[in-house]
Design an enzyme around this catalytic site. Structure first.
Site, PDB file in Angstrom:
ATOM      1  N   ASN A 192       0.593  25.460  20.728  1.00 37.27           N
ATOM      2  CA  ASN A 192       1.076  25.499  19.344  1.00 37.27           C
ATOM      3  C   ASN A 192       2.449  24.832  19.320  1.00 37.27           C
ATOM      4  O   ASN A 192       3.434  25.410  19.768  1.00 37.27           O
ATOM      5  CB  ASN A 192       1.162  26.961  18.900  1.00 37.27           C
ATOM      6  CG  ASN A 192       1.676  27.096  17.474  1.00 37.27           C
ATOM      7  OD1 ASN A 192       1.958  26.113  16.800  1.00 37.27           O
ATOM      8  ND2 ASN A 192       1.818  28.333  17.017  1.00 37.27           N
TER       9      ASN A 192
ATOM     10  N   ARG B  18      -3.291  24.360  17.850  1.00 38.06           N
ATOM     11  CA  ARG B  18      -3.155  24.860  16.493  1.00 38.06           C
ATOM     12  C   ARG B  18      -2.653  23.707  15.629  1.00 38.06           C
ATOM     13  O   ARG B  18      -1.603  23.114  15.915  1.00 38.06           O
ATOM     14  CB  ARG B  18      -2.142  25.994  16.456  1.00 38.06           C
ATOM     15  CG  ARG B  18      -1.951  26.473  15.054  1.00 38.06           C
ATOM     16  CD  ARG B  18      -0.862  27.490  14.925  1.00 38.06           C
ATOM     17  NE  ARG B  18      -0.820  27.970  13.561  1.00 38.06           N
ATOM     18  CZ  ARG B  18       0.233  28.532  13.000  1.00 38.06           C
ATOM     19  NH1 ARG B  18       1.324  28.699  13.704  1.00 38.06           N
ATOM     20  NH2 ARG B  18       0.197  28.931  11.760  1.00 38.06           N
TER      21      ARG B  18
ATOM     22  N   HIS C 286      -2.872  30.552   7.415  1.00 38.30           N
ATOM     23  CA  HIS C 286      -3.180  31.742   8.237  1.00 38.30           C
ATOM     24  C   HIS C 286      -4.681  31.914   8.437  1.00 38.30           C
ATOM     25  O   HIS C 286      -5.154  33.018   8.711  1.00 38.30           O
ATOM     26  CB  HIS C 286      -2.659  33.050   7.586  1.00 38.30           C
ATOM     27  CG  HIS C 286      -1.175  33.189   7.531  1.00 38.30           C
ATOM     28  ND1 HIS C 286      -0.538  33.781   6.457  1.00 38.30           N
ATOM     29  CD2 HIS C 286      -0.195  32.838   8.402  1.00 38.30           C
ATOM     30  CE1 HIS C 286       0.762  33.797   6.682  1.00 38.30           C
ATOM     31  NE2 HIS C 286       0.991  33.216   7.840  1.00 38.30           N
TER      32      HIS C 286
ATOM     33  N   HIS D 219      -2.426  39.652   5.908  1.00 36.76           N
ATOM     34  CA  HIS D 219      -1.590  39.149   7.007  1.00 36.76           C
ATOM     35  C   HIS D 219      -0.146  39.255   6.521  1.00 36.76           C
ATOM     36  O   HIS D 219       0.316  38.438   5.713  1.00 36.76           O
ATOM     37  CB  HIS D 219      -1.977  37.708   7.342  1.00 36.76           C
ATOM     38  CG  HIS D 219      -1.164  37.105   8.445  1.00 36.76           C
ATOM     39  ND1 HIS D 219      -1.687  36.807   9.691  1.00 36.76           N
ATOM     40  CD2 HIS D 219       0.146  36.749   8.509  1.00 36.76           C
ATOM     41  CE1 HIS D 219      -0.745  36.309  10.459  1.00 36.76           C
ATOM     42  NE2 HIS D 219       0.382  36.249   9.754  1.00 36.76           N
TER      43      HIS D 219
ATOM     44  N   ASN E 262       6.423  37.443   8.882  1.00 33.98           N
ATOM     45  CA  ASN E 262       7.472  36.613   8.282  1.00 33.98           C
ATOM     46  C   ASN E 262       6.894  35.802   7.139  1.00 33.98           C
ATOM     47  O   ASN E 262       7.487  35.684   6.074  1.00 33.98           O
ATOM     48  CB  ASN E 262       8.038  35.663   9.329  1.00 33.98           C
ATOM     49  CG  ASN E 262       9.173  36.326  10.066  1.00 33.98           C
ATOM     50  OD1 ASN E 262       9.943  37.072   9.479  1.00 33.98           O
ATOM     51  ND2 ASN E 262       9.248  36.070  11.348  1.00 33.98           N
TER      52      ASN E 262
ATOM     53  N   ARG F  22      10.643  33.391   1.877  1.00 37.52           N
ATOM     54  CA  ARG F  22       9.981  32.554   0.852  1.00 37.52           C
ATOM     55  C   ARG F  22       9.714  33.365  -0.404  1.00 37.52           C
ATOM     56  O   ARG F  22       9.385  34.552  -0.327  1.00 37.52           O
ATOM     57  CB  ARG F  22       8.643  32.032   1.387  1.00 37.52           C
ATOM     58  CG  ARG F  22       8.795  30.933   2.404  1.00 37.52           C
ATOM     59  CD  ARG F  22       7.460  30.557   3.010  1.00 37.52           C
ATOM     60  NE  ARG F  22       7.431  30.877   4.419  1.00 37.52           N
ATOM     61  CZ  ARG F  22       6.346  30.851   5.178  1.00 37.52           C
ATOM     62  NH1 ARG F  22       5.187  30.519   4.660  1.00 37.52           N
ATOM     63  NH2 ARG F  22       6.405  31.151   6.458  1.00 37.52           N
TER      64      ARG F  22
ATOM     65  N   ARG G 230      12.481  45.754   9.308  1.00 33.87           N
ATOM     66  CA  ARG G 230      13.120  46.853  10.040  1.00 33.87           C
ATOM     67  C   ARG G 230      14.559  47.026   9.566  1.00 33.87           C
ATOM     68  O   ARG G 230      15.025  48.142   9.341  1.00 33.87           O
ATOM     69  CB  ARG G 230      13.097  46.577  11.550  1.00 33.87           C
ATOM     70  CG  ARG G 230      11.730  46.757  12.155  1.00 33.87           C
ATOM     71  CD  ARG G 230      11.631  46.119  13.500  1.00 33.87           C
ATOM     72  NE  ARG G 230      11.655  44.662  13.392  1.00 33.87           N
ATOM     73  CZ  ARG G 230      11.252  43.826  14.351  1.00 33.87           C
ATOM     74  NH1 ARG G 230      10.850  44.307  15.490  1.00 33.87           N
ATOM     75  NH2 ARG G 230      11.289  42.525  14.176  1.00 33.87           N
TER      76      ARG G 230
ATOM     77  N   GLY H  72       2.179  44.281   8.893  1.00 31.54           N
ATOM     78  CA  GLY H  72       0.895  44.963   8.700  1.00 31.54           C
ATOM     79  C   GLY H  72       0.512  45.841   9.890  1.00 31.54           C
ATOM     80  O   GLY H  72      -0.056  46.917   9.721  1.00 31.54           O
TER      81      GLY H  72
ATOM     82  N   GLU I 193      -4.137  35.009  17.141  1.00 26.84           N
ATOM     83  CA  GLU I 193      -4.504  33.640  16.763  1.00 26.84           C
ATOM     84  C   GLU I 193      -4.826  32.794  17.988  1.00 26.84           C
ATOM     85  O   GLU I 193      -5.721  31.958  17.955  1.00 26.84           O
ATOM     86  CB  GLU I 193      -3.378  33.028  15.924  1.00 26.84           C
ATOM     87  CG  GLU I 193      -3.349  33.635  14.521  1.00 26.84           C
ATOM     88  CD  GLU I 193      -2.079  33.354  13.746  1.00 26.84           C
ATOM     89  OE1 GLU I 193      -1.055  34.010  14.050  1.00 26.84           O
ATOM     90  OE2 GLU I 193      -2.101  32.514  12.849  1.00 26.84           O
TER      91      GLU I 193
HETATM   92  P1  AMP Z   1       5.254  38.080  12.439  1.00 29.82           P
HETATM   93  O1  AMP Z   1       5.651  36.900  11.594  1.00 29.82           O
HETATM   94  O2  AMP Z   1       3.819  38.438  12.307  1.00 29.82           O
HETATM   95  O3  AMP Z   1       5.702  37.951  13.868  1.00 29.82           O
HETATM   96  O4  AMP Z   1       6.052  39.335  11.848  1.00 29.82           O
HETATM   97  C1  AMP Z   1       7.443  39.475  12.013  1.00 29.82           C
HETATM   98  C2  AMP Z   1       7.976  40.490  11.032  1.00 29.82           C
HETATM   99  O5  AMP Z   1       7.331  41.748  11.219  1.00 29.82           O
HETATM  100  C3  AMP Z   1       9.448  40.805  11.215  1.00 29.82           C
HETATM  101  O6  AMP Z   1      10.273  39.903  10.543  1.00 29.82           O
HETATM  102  C4  AMP Z   1       9.552  42.179  10.607  1.00 29.82           C
HETATM  103  O7  AMP Z   1       9.839  42.028   9.230  1.00 29.82           O
HETATM  104  C5  AMP Z   1       8.179  42.764  10.737  1.00 29.82           C
HETATM  105  N1  AMP Z   1       8.134  43.942  11.625  1.00 29.82           N
HETATM  106  C6  AMP Z   1       7.948  43.977  12.952  1.00 29.82           C
HETATM  107  N2  AMP Z   1       7.973  45.253  13.398  1.00 29.82           N
HETATM  108  C7  AMP Z   1       8.190  46.048  12.317  1.00 29.82           C
HETATM  109  C8  AMP Z   1       8.327  47.453  12.093  1.00 29.82           C
HETATM  110  N3  AMP Z   1       8.237  48.333  13.090  1.00 29.82           N
HETATM  111  N4  AMP Z   1       8.541  47.884  10.835  1.00 29.82           N
HETATM  112  C9  AMP Z   1       8.632  46.996   9.803  1.00 29.82           C
HETATM  113  N5  AMP Z   1       8.505  45.672   9.947  1.00 29.82           N
HETATM  114  C10 AMP Z   1       8.294  45.194  11.176  1.00 29.82           C
END
Ligand code: AMP
Length: 397
Positions: free
Chosen positions: A7, A91, A180, A208, A211, A241, A285, A333, A384
Site C-alpha cells: 500500500n 491497494r 473503503h 467503517h 480517521n 474531513r 480518544r 467502530g 484490508e
Molecule cells: P483508523 O483510521 O481505522 O486507524 O482509526 C483511527 C481512529 O480510531 C483514531 O483517530 C481514533 O479516533 C479512533 N480510536 C482508536 N481507538 C479508540 C478508542 N479506544 N476510543 C475511541 N476512538 C478510538
C-alpha cells in the site's frame, strides 16, 4: 503460496507478507518519510522484536529494495529469496468505472490507471509508483491491483449519479464512486459467514468508522449505496474531513477569506470534521477525555459525529429494504463502546437493541446486540491487507 500486499502513499510504503495456507502473516511493516530527512523502515516478524532501519530512502524504489532485503536477510529474514513471492497485491484507491474486480496488471492496465489518476490525484500516482517498483524488483511475480472503489461499482445509477447536468457525468465522469470498498466487502462477507446458511439475501449496513469514515448498504453481498462520493470528502463527518455540506459554502468562504476554491477544499479536508469543531484533536480518544473534563466543543464534535452516523444509517435502510445486521469496524467502530452505544440509541425504532456488557468489547469480533434485538449488531475488526491477499490469490486461481 506467498503474497506480498503493498500500500503506497506519497511518502510511505506499507507492506504485509502472507503465507496463504492458513492465511498466516509472515512479516509486516512500513517505510515512512520516503523522500525526506528522517526516513525509516519499521519491520515486524511475529514473535520477534521490531527492527528499525534508519537509512536514507530517496524514493519508493529504494524503500522496496530495503524491504526485500529484510524479508530475505540470511539471519533474520523469512524468505530464502524474493522469488518465493508468487504475487504482489497492490491497494489502488481509484479504479474509476473501469474496474469492478481486481485485475492482473499489464501495460494496458497501467495506462488505464493513469487515466484514473485525475480522479484521485493524491492517491493513485503513488499507488502506480508502487506497482512500477514491484514490477521492476519482482519481475517473476504477478502484480494485482485491488481497488477501494471496485466493491461499489454495483451501485445502481439512481444511487450513484448526482442531480447535476448529465453531461458532467458523461464528459467528466462526475458521479459517486465510494471508497473503503475492500473493508466493507471484508466485514460484510464475514457478517454473512457468521449469519450462516440462508444468508443469500442479507441486508447489512457496514460502518467503517476511523480517521476516514463511511457507511455501506450491502444486499446479498453487493454494495447498493455508500456515503462517500466522488471523493472521500463526502458523506459522514470524519476526523478532519467535513463530509456532506452545502456546496454553496465553498464560494462563500472563498470570498469571505480571500481564498481559492482549492484552498477552501483543503480546509474542508484537513481542518474540519471533529478537529474543526472541537479545535482540539481529530482523535476520538482525545475528544472523550476533553469532554469528560467539561470541554463543550469536544462534546459537540462527538454529538455531531454520532448524529451523522445514525442519520446516515437511517438514510441507507430504504436502499436495502430493511436491516438484518449492523456491523461496526475500523479504529472507532472496533474500539469505542461509547460511540456504538450512542449511535445505536438513535436506532431503537429500527429494532436495534444493544447489550451493554457485550458492547464493552474492544478490537475483537463479537455480537453486541441483546438477544431480543431485531437487528444483529456486530463488531468485526477489518483486515484490508488480508482481503487484498485473498482477492489476489483468487484472481491467480
Ligand atoms: P483508523 O483510521 O481505522 O486507524 O482509526 C483511527 C481512529 O480510531 C483514531 O483517530 C481514533 O479516533 C479512533 N480510536 C482508536 N481507538 C479508540 C478508542 N479506544 N476510543 C475511541 N476512538 C478510538
Amino acid at each position: 503460496m506467498k503474497i506480498l500486499v503493498v500500500n503506497c502513499g506519497s511518502s510511505t510504503l506499507k507492506y504485509k507478507l502472507f503465507e496463504m495456507e492458513g492465511e498466516r502473516v509472515l512479516a509486516w511493516g512500513m517505510a515512512d518519510r520516503i523522500g525526506s530527512a528522517g526516513s525509516r523502515i519499521y519491520h515486524r516478524v511475529p514473535g520477534r522484536e521490531e527492527i528499525v532501519l534508519d537509512d536514507p530512502l530517496p524514493g519508493h524504489g529504494e524503500a522496496a529494495e530495503r524491504i526485500l532485503g529484510l524479508l530475505t536477510d540470511a539471519g533474520r529474514g523469512v524468505l530464502g529469496a524474493a522469488a518465493e513471492i508468487s504475487a504482489v497485491g497492490h491497494r489502488v484507491v481509484h479504479g474509476g468505472e473501469f474496474f469492478q474486480q481486481p485485475v492482473l496488471v499489464d501495460d494496458g492496465v497501467i495506462l488505464t490507471l493513469e487515466e484514473c489518476s485525475d480522479l484521485a490525484p493524491l492517491h493513485n500516482p503513488p499507488n502506480l509508483t508502487g506497482i512500477r517498483v514491484c514490477r521492476r524488483l519482482m519481475p517473476h511475480a504477478a502484480q494485482v491491483a485491488v481497488f477501494d472503489t471496485a466493491f461499489h461499482q454495483t451501485m445502481p445509477e439512481y444511487a450513484c449519479l448526482y442531480p447535476i447536468p448529465y453531461r458532467y457525468y458523461k464528459d467528466f465522469r462526475v458521479r459517486k464512486y465510494g471508497f473503503h470498498g475492500t473493508s466493507h466487502k471484508y466485514v460484510s462477507a464475514r457478517a454473512a459467514e457468521i449469519a450462516g446458511s440462508g444468508s443469500g439475501d442479507l441486508k447489512i449496513i457496514t460502518c467503517h468508522l476511523g480517521n476516514g469514515s463511511s457507511l455501506c448498504a450491502v444486499r446479498g453481498g453487493r454494495s447498493v449505496d455508500t456515503t462517500m462520493g466522488f471523493t472521500p470528502l463526502a458523506g459522514l463527518m470524519m476526523g478532519t474531513r467535513c463530509g456532506d455540506i452545502d456546496p454553496s459554502i465553498i464560494p462563500y468562504l472563498a470570498e469571505k477569506e480571500g481564498l481559492t476554491a482549492g484552498r477552501v477544499v483543503e480546509v474542508l479536508n484537513k481542518d474540519s470534521g471533529a478537529l474543526g469543531i472541537s479545535g482540539i484533536s481529530s482523535d476520538f480518544r482525545d475528544l472523550f477525555r476533553a469532554a469528560g473534563e467539561g470541554n463543550k466543543r469536544a462534546r459537540l464534535a462527538i454529538d455531531m459525529f454520532v448524529y451523522r452516523v445514525a442519520a446516515g444509517i437511517g438514510s441507507l435502510v430504504p436502499a436495502i429494504g430493511g436491516l438484518d445486521m449492523l456491523v461496526f469496524t475500523a479504529g472507532i467502530g472496533e474500539n469505542s463502546p461509547e460511540i456504538r452505544r450512542e449511535v445505536c440509541a438513535y436506532l431503537t425504532w429500527l429494532g436495534v437493541l444493544l447489550d451493554d456488557d457485550r458492547n464493552s468489547v474492544r478490537g475483537a469480533e463479537a455480537e453486541i446486540s441483546a438477544p431480543g434485538s431485531a437487528v444483529k449488531v456486530l463488531v468485526i475488526p477489518t483486515d484490508e491487507e488480508k482481503m487484498i491477499a485473498r482477492e489476489t490469490a483468487l484472481l491467480l486461481k
